[in-house]
Write an enzyme that holds these catalytic residues in place. Structure first.
Site, PDB file in Angstrom:
ATOM      1  NE  ARG A 141      -3.856   0.648   1.830  1.00 33.36           N
ATOM      2  CZ  ARG A 141      -5.082   0.709   2.327  1.00 33.36           C
ATOM      3  NH1 ARG A 141      -5.325   1.369   3.438  1.00 33.36           N
ATOM      4  NH2 ARG A 141      -6.079   0.116   1.706  1.00 33.36           N
ATOM      5  CG  HIS A 200      -8.172   0.237  -3.205  1.00 31.84           C
ATOM      6  ND1 HIS A 200      -7.403  -0.854  -2.843  1.00 31.84           N
ATOM      7  CD2 HIS A 200      -8.876   0.599  -2.091  1.00 31.84           C
ATOM      8  CE1 HIS A 200      -7.639  -1.131  -1.571  1.00 31.84           C
ATOM      9  NE2 HIS A 200      -8.521  -0.288  -1.091  1.00 31.84           N
ATOM     10  CD  GLN A 237     -12.815  -1.559  -1.486  1.00 31.11           C
ATOM     11  OE1 GLN A 237     -12.079  -1.523  -0.518  1.00 31.11           O
ATOM     12  NE2 GLN A 237     -14.054  -2.024  -1.417  1.00 31.11           N
ATOM     13  CG  ASP A 247     -13.491   6.494  -1.463  1.00 31.46           C
ATOM     14  OD1 ASP A 247     -13.477   6.313  -0.223  1.00 31.46           O
ATOM     15  OD2 ASP A 247     -12.453   6.484  -2.157  1.00 31.46           O
ATOM     16  CB  CYS A 259     -14.095   1.401  -0.674  1.00 31.79           C
ATOM     17  SG  CYS A 259     -13.549   3.103  -0.440  1.00 31.79           S
ATOM     18  NE  ARG A 266     -10.247  -5.109  -0.077  1.00 29.15           N
ATOM     19  CZ  ARG A 266      -9.493  -4.128   0.421  1.00 29.15           C
ATOM     20  NH1 ARG A 266     -10.051  -3.073   0.946  1.00 29.15           N
ATOM     21  NH2 ARG A 266      -8.164  -4.187   0.356  1.00 29.15           N
TER      22      ARG A 266
HETATM   23  N1   CP Z   1     -11.222  -0.105   1.942  1.00 32.35           N
HETATM   24  C1   CP Z   1      -9.984  -0.198   2.426  1.00 32.35           C
HETATM   25  O1   CP Z   1      -9.000  -0.402   1.693  1.00 32.35           O
HETATM   26  O2   CP Z   1      -9.893  -0.075   3.773  1.00 32.35           O
HETATM   27  P1   CP Z   1      -8.557   0.114   4.618  1.00 32.35           P
HETATM   28  O3   CP Z   1      -7.984   1.453   4.210  1.00 32.35           O
HETATM   29  O4   CP Z   1      -8.980   0.087   6.052  1.00 32.35           O
HETATM   30  O5   CP Z   1      -7.614  -0.989   4.285  1.00 32.35           O
HETATM   31  N1  NVA Z   2      -9.849   6.820  -1.730  1.00 35.59           N
HETATM   32  C1  NVA Z   2      -9.519   6.345  -0.409  1.00 35.59           C
HETATM   33  C2  NVA Z   2      -9.751   4.878  -0.295  1.00 35.59           C
HETATM   34  C3  NVA Z   2      -9.508   4.301   1.067  1.00 35.59           C
HETATM   35  C4  NVA Z   2      -9.667   2.810   1.107  1.00 35.59           C
HETATM   36  C5  NVA Z   2      -8.073   6.686  -0.088  1.00 35.59           C
HETATM   37  O1  NVA Z   2      -7.216   6.538  -0.974  1.00 35.59           O
HETATM   38  O2  NVA Z   2      -7.794   7.093   1.024  1.00 35.59           O
END
Ligand code: CP
Ligand code: NVA
Length: 303
Positions: free
Chosen positions: A105, A132, A135, A223, A263, A291
């Protein structure tokens, strides 16, 4: 379907419609027959690099690996300081000597591409500023469970044209879902991804009015208005996204069978109201659960 073993999972654009369906069908079977897969990744190890916080991604990958007979190792943002303490290239070359796969990440999408370039083992994108994909797989799994197939579905994405929106676009192009994006001016998705996905057959409209977007849609998706890394712009964003809240008024004009997706993490009563999140049309917590199942399919097929 091409052999997926050893392949990176960086973007849905790298997979064919047939391959995406194969992941989704495996995920459905894994969800139904959980115990049948407990040795699928026996003795395999996944290294998980996090530059940002996480609840779902961290826990679902960690539990997913252990349900498949393997093990996952969490590496916190401060630990390796990707690109600062050590180059991304060196991190990839070292980690891939120990682990059977890397989940990352990151902020910059280039960093996940760089990890993939120098890792001998598959790299899974656990969210970048651009995309993502894990997701997206859980989202399309949830839609498939609710509607049985993707035929004739219209998905309305309300809010920021961000990493989650981009991923839904790639998935919609592959799966034949119509998409309408309702965002404030200046928050449209990347022009390059619009170009790429429409060339790939995506039926896409971008509007600046959520009431136009929601009309007759089967899925309403939103989101956060402030993604991780954008905290400095929070005040401005909250101002400019006013009017883009997913609330009961918006649901009233959607299709009768409409479901609501997010999400997570959500800011209750900011981009989505409490009553909608907890209401009968919400598929949000199925999405969060999915997930786990969607990623187990990715892990089993790619590691
Ligand atoms: N939706 C999602 O990726 O959640 P987290 O940021 O908690 O991993
Ligand atoms: N768009 C959001 C998604 C979190 C899972 C971010 O990048 O923070």
């Amino acid at each position: 379907m091409n052999d997926t073993k050893g392949r990176d999972f960086l973007s849905l654009k790298d997979y064919s419609s047939k391959e995406i369906m194969a992941y989704l069908n495996l995920a459905i079977d894994m969800k139904r027959n959980r115990a049948d897969y407990r040795n699928a990744l026996l003795g395999k190890n996944l290294a998980m690099i996090f530059q940002k916080p996480s609840l779902r991604t961290r826990v679902s990958f960690q539990i997913g690996m252990s349900e498949l007979g393997g093990h996952a190792l969490y590496i916190s943002p401060n630990e390796i300081q990707l690109g600062k303490r050590e180059s991304v290239k060196d991190v990839a070359m070292v980690l891939s000597r120990y682990a059977d796969g890397i989940m990352a990440r990151v902020f910059s999408h280039d960093d996940v591409l760089e990890l993939a370039k120098y890792s001998d083992k598959p790299v899974i994108n656990g969210l970048s500023d651009l995309l993502h994909p894990c997701q997206g797989m859980a989202d399309y799994l949830t839609i498939l469970e609710r509607f049985g197939d993707f035929d004739g579905l219209r998905l309305c994405y309300v809010g920021d044209g961000n990493n989650v929106c981009h991923t839904l676009m790639y998935g919609a192009a592959k799966l034949g879902v119509e998409m309408i994006i309702a965002c404030p001016k200046g928050y449209e998705p990347s022009a390059e991804i619009v170009e790429e996905t429409t060339r790939d057959g995506l039926d896409l409209r971008i509007v600046n009015d959520p009431l136009i977007g929601a009309r007759d849609s089967n899925v309403i998706y939103t989101d956060t208005w402030v993604s991780m890394g954008q905290e400095g712009d929070e005040e401005k964003r909250l101002r400019e996204f006013k009017g883009f809240q997913v609330n009961s008024g918006l649901l009233d004009i959607a299709s009768d069978d409409c479901i609501v997706m997010h999400c997570l993490p959500a800011h209750r009563n900011v981009e989505i109201t409490d009553d909608v999140m907890d209401g009968k049309r919400s598929a949000i917590f199925d999405q969060a659960e999915n997930r786990l199942h969607a990623q187990k399919a990715i892990l089993a097929l790619n590691l």
